[in-house]
Design a protein around this motif. Structure first.
Motif, PDB file in Angstrom:
ATOM      1  N   THR A  55      29.973 -14.735 -20.241  1.00  0.00           N
ATOM      2  CA  THR A  55      29.276 -16.001 -20.490  1.00  0.00           C
ATOM      3  C   THR A  55      29.035 -16.704 -19.155  1.00  0.00           C
ATOM      4  N   GLU A  56      27.898 -17.383 -19.090  1.00  0.00           N
ATOM      5  CA  GLU A  56      27.563 -18.162 -17.905  1.00  0.00           C
ATOM      6  C   GLU A  56      26.763 -19.379 -18.346  1.00  0.00           C
ATOM      7  N   PRO A  57      26.751 -20.438 -17.536  1.00  0.00           N
ATOM      8  CA  PRO A  57      25.990 -21.633 -17.913  1.00  0.00           C
ATOM      9  C   PRO A  57      24.497 -21.340 -17.979  1.00  0.00           C
ATOM     10  N   PHE A  58      23.807 -22.013 -18.919  1.00  0.00           N
ATOM     11  CA  PHE A  58      22.355 -21.876 -19.018  1.00  0.00           C
ATOM     12  C   PHE A  58      21.729 -22.369 -17.727  1.00  0.00           C
ATOM     13  N   SER A  59      20.726 -21.650 -17.258  1.00  0.00           N
ATOM     14  CA  SER A  59      20.049 -22.016 -16.018  1.00  0.00           C
ATOM     15  C   SER A  59      18.540 -22.008 -16.238  1.00  0.00           C
ATOM     16  N   ARG A  60      17.949 -23.178 -16.131  1.00  0.00           N
ATOM     17  CA  ARG A  60      16.499 -23.274 -16.259  1.00  0.00           C
ATOM     18  C   ARG A  60      15.811 -22.484 -15.153  1.00  0.00           C
ATOM     19  N   SER A  61      16.396 -22.488 -13.964  1.00  0.00           N
ATOM     20  CA  SER A  61      15.783 -21.763 -12.848  1.00  0.00           C
ATOM     21  C   SER A  61      15.769 -20.254 -13.100  1.00  0.00           C
ATOM     22  N   LYS A  62      16.769 -19.726 -13.813  1.00  0.00           N
ATOM     23  CA  LYS A  62      16.754 -18.297 -14.152  1.00  0.00           C
ATOM     24  C   LYS A  62      15.638 -17.989 -15.147  1.00  0.00           C
ATOM     25  N   VAL A  63      15.413 -18.888 -16.076  1.00  0.00           N
ATOM     26  CA  VAL A  63      14.318 -18.714 -17.037  1.00  0.00           C
ATOM     27  C   VAL A  63      12.992 -18.679 -16.287  1.00  0.00           C
ATOM     28  N   ILE A  64      12.808 -19.640 -15.385  1.00  0.00           N
ATOM     29  CA  ILE A  64      11.550 -19.736 -14.637  1.00  0.00           C
ATOM     30  C   ILE A  64      11.351 -18.497 -13.755  1.00  0.00           C
ATOM     31  N   SER A  65      12.404 -18.027 -13.094  1.00  0.00           N
ATOM     32  CA  SER A  65      12.231 -16.857 -12.219  1.00  0.00           C
ATOM     33  C   SER A  65      11.903 -15.608 -13.032  1.00  0.00           C
ATOM     34  N   THR A 102      21.607 -14.146 -25.009  1.00  0.00           N
ATOM     35  CA  THR A 102      20.401 -13.969 -24.203  1.00  0.00           C
ATOM     36  C   THR A 102      19.212 -13.671 -25.115  1.00  0.00           C
ATOM     37  N   HIS A 103      19.479 -13.061 -26.260  1.00  0.00           N
ATOM     38  CA  HIS A 103      18.419 -12.791 -27.239  1.00  0.00           C
ATOM     39  C   HIS A 103      17.789 -14.096 -27.721  1.00  0.00           C
ATOM     40  N   ASP A 104      18.618 -15.100 -28.007  1.00  0.00           N
ATOM     41  CA  ASP A 104      18.108 -16.396 -28.452  1.00  0.00           C
ATOM     42  C   ASP A 104      17.281 -17.077 -27.368  1.00  0.00           C
ATOM     43  N   VAL A 105      17.727 -16.951 -26.126  1.00  0.00           N
ATOM     44  CA  VAL A 105      16.975 -17.543 -25.012  1.00  0.00           C
ATOM     45  C   VAL A 105      15.628 -16.835 -24.875  1.00  0.00           C
ATOM     46  N   GLY A 106      15.624 -15.511 -25.006  1.00  0.00           N
ATOM     47  CA  GLY A 106      14.375 -14.752 -24.941  1.00  0.00           C
ATOM     48  C   GLY A 106      13.398 -15.160 -26.028  1.00  0.00           C
ATOM     49  N   LEU A 107      13.905 -15.371 -27.242  1.00  0.00           N
ATOM     50  CA  LEU A 107      13.043 -15.838 -28.333  1.00  0.00           C
ATOM     51  C   LEU A 107      12.444 -17.201 -28.017  1.00  0.00           C
ATOM     52  N   ALA A 108      13.252 -18.070 -27.394  1.00  0.00           N
ATOM     53  CA  ALA A 108      12.765 -19.398 -27.034  1.00  0.00           C
ATOM     54  C   ALA A 108      11.701 -19.334 -25.946  1.00  0.00           C
ATOM     55  N   ALA A 120       0.847 -12.336 -19.501  1.00  0.00           N
ATOM     56  CA  ALA A 120       2.239 -12.547 -19.103  1.00  0.00           C
ATOM     57  C   ALA A 120       3.164 -12.419 -20.315  1.00  0.00           C
ATOM     58  N   TYR A 121       2.699 -12.898 -21.458  1.00  0.00           N
ATOM     59  CA  TYR A 121       3.467 -12.764 -22.694  1.00  0.00           C
ATOM     60  C   TYR A 121       3.717 -11.293 -23.012  1.00  0.00           C
ATOM     61  N   LEU A 122       2.674 -10.465 -22.929  1.00  0.00           N
ATOM     62  CA  LEU A 122       2.827  -9.032 -23.203  1.00  0.00           C
ATOM     63  C   LEU A 122       3.772  -8.367 -22.202  1.00  0.00           C
ATOM     64  N   ARG A 123       3.667  -8.739 -20.947  1.00  0.00           N
ATOM     65  CA  ARG A 123       4.565  -8.182 -19.936  1.00  0.00           C
ATOM     66  C   ARG A 123       6.020  -8.529 -20.257  1.00  0.00           C
ATOM     67  N   PHE A 124       6.257  -9.801 -20.545  1.00  0.00           N
ATOM     68  CA  PHE A 124       7.616 -10.254 -20.835  1.00  0.00           C
ATOM     69  C   PHE A 124       8.124  -9.619 -22.123  1.00  0.00           C
ATOM     70  N   ALA A 125       7.281  -9.598 -23.152  1.00  0.00           N
ATOM     71  CA  ALA A 125       7.682  -9.027 -24.438  1.00  0.00           C
ATOM     72  C   ALA A 125       7.968  -7.540 -24.317  1.00  0.00           C
ATOM     73  N   SER A 126       7.248  -6.834 -23.450  1.00  0.00           N
ATOM     74  CA  SER A 126       7.477  -5.394 -23.307  1.00  0.00           C
ATOM     75  C   SER A 126       8.873  -5.112 -22.763  1.00  0.00           C
ATOM     76  N   VAL A 127       9.362  -5.965 -21.890  1.00  0.00           N
ATOM     77  CA  VAL A 127      10.716  -5.798 -21.364  1.00  0.00           C
ATOM     78  C   VAL A 127      11.731  -6.349 -22.362  1.00  0.00           C
ATOM     79  N   TYR A 128      11.473  -7.541 -22.874  1.00  0.00           N
ATOM     80  CA  TYR A 128      12.415  -8.202 -23.788  1.00  0.00           C
ATOM     81  C   TYR A 128      12.611  -7.413 -25.078  1.00  0.00           C
ATOM     82  N   ARG A 129      11.523  -6.920 -25.638  1.00  0.00           N
ATOM     83  CA  ARG A 129      11.608  -6.159 -26.892  1.00  0.00           C
ATOM     84  C   ARG A 129      11.774  -4.657 -26.649  1.00  0.00           C
ATOM     85  N   ALA A 130      11.861  -4.253 -25.382  1.00  0.00           N
ATOM     86  CA  ALA A 130      12.078  -2.860 -24.988  1.00  0.00           C
ATOM     87  C   ALA A 130      11.041  -1.921 -25.608  1.00  0.00           C
ATOM     88  N   PHE A 131       9.771  -2.176 -25.291  1.00  0.00           N
ATOM     89  CA  PHE A 131       8.708  -1.298 -25.763  1.00  0.00           C
ATOM     90  C   PHE A 131       8.970   0.111 -25.245  1.00  0.00           C
TER      91      PHE A 131
END
Length: 162
Positions: A55-65, A102-108, A120-131
């Motif tokens: 577990t680690e604290p939520f980081s907005r900067s990690k989401v943005i990066s 992390t799954h919940d954060v990815g959904l958000a 960008a959505y397709l790129r992110f979803a391809s990694v997040y959903r493991a196409f």
């Protein structure tokens, strides 16, 4: 709360105020031993549980990066990324849970990213959903096409066709 001046183990709250954005509380305290006053700021921590169990604290900067990588080469500004990060943080905090996966954060992330840039959505979803293959991409594109209205010139051509 220990007094920062005399280290007395107790203090009395004199005044409490919420911050402008409502994410923290500012408290004015007074030490019953030495009588000096000091300020504390209290914030609620939101923890993210990673796949490894750490577990680690939520980081907005990690989401943005992470989203920045998906937006590489796309016409997305830093301001838009900052707004997306804020929306994601507000969404996960609104869940009311102190710990999220992390799954919940990815959904958000997926919802606001879809509104920001579809590629960008397709790129992110391809990694997040493991196409795994092309069919996964085709299914995601078909889903996006089903949600988007046709451009006006395509509608005109379809309506005049016999």
């Amino acid at each position: 709360m220990h007094c920062p001046f005399c280290r007395h183990p107790d203090s009395r709250v004199v005044d409490s105020r919420a911050s402008d954005d409502g994410s923290s509380i500012r408290r004015r305290r007074q030490c019953p031993d030495c009588g000096r006053r000091f300020t504390t700021v209290e914030t609620a921590t939101l923890m993210v549980i990673k796949r490894s169990g750490v577990t680690e604290p939520f980081s907005r900067s990690k989401v943005i990066s992470g989203v920045r990588k998906a937006c590489q080469g796309r016409p997305v500004t830093e301001d838009a990324l900052a707004q997306l990060g804020q929306r994601v943080e507000e969404c996960v905090r609104a869940s009311g849970s102190a710990e999220l996966s992390t799954h919940d954060v990815g959904l958000a992330i997926l919802g606001p990213l879809k509104e920001l840039d579809l590629v960008a959505y397709l790129r992110f979803a391809s990694v997040y959903r493991a196409f795994d293959d092309l069919e996964d991409f085709e299914a995601a594109i078909a889903e996006l096409r089903g949600e988007r209205p046709l451009p006006t010139e395509d509608v005109a051509v379809l309506s005049t066709a016999p």
